[in-house]
Design a protein around this motif. Structure first.
Motif, PDB file in Angstrom:
ATOM      1  N   ALA A 121       0.820  -1.213   0.000  1.00  0.00           N
ATOM      2  CA  ALA A 121       0.000   0.000   0.000  1.00  0.00           C
ATOM      3  C   ALA A 121       0.855   1.265   0.000  1.00  0.00           C
ATOM      4  CB  ALA A 121      -0.926  -0.001   1.215  1.00  0.00           C
ATOM      5  N   SER A 178       1.962   2.634  -3.638  1.00  0.00           N
ATOM      6  CA  SER A 178       1.060   3.232  -4.623  1.00  0.00           C
ATOM      7  C   SER A 178      -0.128   3.875  -3.933  1.00  0.00           C
ATOM      8  CB  SER A 178       0.562   2.175  -5.607  1.00  0.00           C
ATOM      9  OG  SER A 178      -0.406   2.712  -6.482  1.00  0.00           O
ATOM     10  N   TRP A 218      -2.914   4.290  -5.290  1.00  0.00           N
ATOM     11  CA  TRP A 218      -4.140   3.664  -5.803  1.00  0.00           C
ATOM     12  C   TRP A 218      -4.388   2.292  -5.205  1.00  0.00           C
ATOM     13  CZ3 TRP A 218      -7.071   7.025  -8.010  1.00  0.00           C
ATOM     14  CH2 TRP A 218      -6.501   8.098  -8.701  1.00  0.00           C
ATOM     15  N   LEU A 219      -3.552   1.883  -4.246  1.00  0.00           N
ATOM     16  CA  LEU A 219      -3.689   0.538  -3.694  1.00  0.00           C
ATOM     17  C   LEU A 219      -3.848   0.607  -2.179  1.00  0.00           C
ATOM     18  CD1 LEU A 219      -3.606  -2.466  -4.566  1.00  0.00           C
ATOM     19  CD2 LEU A 219      -1.172  -2.458  -3.992  1.00  0.00           C
ATOM     20  N   THR A 233      -7.259  -3.459   0.084  1.00  0.00           N
ATOM     21  CA  THR A 233      -7.310  -4.028  -1.268  1.00  0.00           C
ATOM     22  C   THR A 233      -6.114  -4.926  -1.523  1.00  0.00           C
ATOM     23  OG1 THR A 233      -8.516  -2.096  -2.079  1.00  0.00           O
ATOM     24  CG2 THR A 233      -7.429  -3.483  -3.723  1.00  0.00           C
ATOM     25  N   PRO A 277      -9.210  -7.255  -8.040  1.00  0.00           N
ATOM     26  CA  PRO A 277      -9.813  -5.926  -7.887  1.00  0.00           C
ATOM     27  C   PRO A 277     -10.731  -5.574  -9.039  1.00  0.00           C
ATOM     28  CG  PRO A 277      -7.514  -5.734  -8.531  1.00  0.00           C
ATOM     29  CD  PRO A 277      -7.748  -7.179  -8.224  1.00  0.00           C
ATOM     30  N   ASP A 286     -11.450  -2.474  -9.794  1.00  0.00           N
ATOM     31  CA  ASP A 286     -10.899  -1.245 -10.353  1.00  0.00           C
ATOM     32  C   ASP A 286      -9.600  -1.570 -11.086  1.00  0.00           C
ATOM     33  OD1 ASP A 286      -9.725   1.249 -10.854  1.00  0.00           O
ATOM     34  OD2 ASP A 286     -10.624   2.142  -9.071  1.00  0.00           O
ATOM     35  N   ARG A 340      -7.367   0.332 -12.109  1.00  0.00           N
ATOM     36  CA  ARG A 340      -6.234   1.093 -11.574  1.00  0.00           C
ATOM     37  C   ARG A 340      -5.583   0.356 -10.415  1.00  0.00           C
ATOM     38  NH1 ARG A 340      -9.358   6.578 -10.418  1.00  0.00           N
ATOM     39  NH2 ARG A 340     -10.766   4.984  -9.599  1.00  0.00           N
ATOM     40  N   GLN A 341      -6.388  -0.259  -9.579  1.00  0.00           N
ATOM     41  CA  GLN A 341      -5.839  -1.022  -8.458  1.00  0.00           C
ATOM     42  C   GLN A 341      -5.149  -2.288  -8.957  1.00  0.00           C
ATOM     43  OE1 GLN A 341      -9.290  -1.607  -5.974  1.00  0.00           O
ATOM     44  NE2 GLN A 341      -9.103   0.417  -5.021  1.00  0.00           N
ATOM     45  N   TYR A 342      -5.685  -2.874  -9.984  1.00  0.00           N
ATOM     46  CA  TYR A 342      -5.076  -4.051 -10.606  1.00  0.00           C
ATOM     47  C   TYR A 342      -3.672  -3.716 -11.110  1.00  0.00           C
ATOM     48  CZ  TYR A 342      -4.697  -7.774 -14.230  1.00  0.00           C
ATOM     49  OH  TYR A 342      -4.292  -8.811 -15.040  1.00  0.00           O
TER      50      TYR A 342
END
Length: 252
Positions: A119, A122, A124-125, A129, A139, A141, A143-145
């Motif tokens: 986490a 990034s 976005w993570l 998640t 995920p 999303d 973006r999270q992937y």
């Protein structure tokens, strides 16, 4: 190195472990273990040891530096021990379960870093998640992937088969989702692209040429490739795709 340094401090001070325990207000057993080198001492014990030996802030600053290096070395050794040699098999991905297994294999190859470490790599993570992905979820999303893959060391052209696997499982990507994800990717590579632009401009300036302006350099090329992958995904996934929206997580 840290343990040797601690032992040297005690010898220089001419203290027994009993005397050092009195001066540092820490048990002799803890102090012996700290200087033994078999395990990394707790930070308060390390500070008490150094303070009891010297009381000098300069020694404390140097010891903090050495302690930080020792902590990183221990963490790296743990990651290396947990590292897996199993490569993600993206060719056999047919559903959410297969994609989840591939993600976990990529994480294991990286040494199974904890969710907090992932986490921090990034924005976005989120930690929750990251933990969910390492325990079997994919995920919703994109973006999270991508952020998870990047924290696992998968980036640039190596992302291409991962995009294809995601599109194969989830199907079409809406134009809005594609645009949002592309903006995120462009922002994440902006920090890499700007130094490349500056270096190129300086080189051209030194040779009395006009500095180049615009999207050049490895960062811009990378953005272009990933933009194409996303546009392809928004226009339709490869044959045999399952589902029609990335907003549905079929792992549950």
């Amino acid at each position: 190195m840290l343990a040797e340094y601690l032992r040297r401090l005690r010898r220089t001070a001419g203290l027994s472990y009993g005397e050092l325990a009195v001066r540092s207000n820490c048990s002799a057993a803890h102090l012996k273990r700290a200087a033994g080198g078999r395990t990394l001492p707790a930070h308060p014990v390390m500070l008490a040891y150094v303070g009891g030996c010297t009381g000098d802030s300069r020694h404390r600053l140097y010891t903090e530096l050495m302690y930080g290096r020792a902590v990183r070395a221990v963490e790296q050794a743990k990651r290396d021990f947990r590292r897996s040699g199993v490569r993600p098999d993206l060719q056999s991905v047919e559903d959410v379960a297969g994609l989840s297994q591939a993600l976990r294999n990529a994480w294991a190859q990286r040494g199974r870093p904890v969710s907090r470490t992932l986490a921090l790599s990034s924005r976005w993570l989120p930690r929750s998640t990251a933990h969910a992905i390492t325990t079997g979820r994919v995920p919703r999303d994109l973006r999270q992937y991508v952020a998870f893959l990047q924290t696992c060391g998968i980036d640039d052209e190596s992302l291409a088969p991962w995009f294809r696997a995601w599109f194969k499982v989830f199907g079409r990507l809406s134009a809005r989702d594609a645009a949002t994800t592309l903006e995120t990717l462009e922002a994440s590579y902006d920090a890499l692209r700007r130094p490349a632009h500056r270096a190129r401009a300086q080189a051209l300036s030194s040779s009395r040429a006009s500095p180049a302006v615009g999207g050049s350099g490895p960062g811009a090329d990378r953005d272009g490739r990933q933009a194409q992958w996303l546009r392809n995904g928004s226009q339709g996934s490869e044959r045999g795709a399952v589902g029609s929206s990335p907003s549905v997580d079929r792992s549950t």
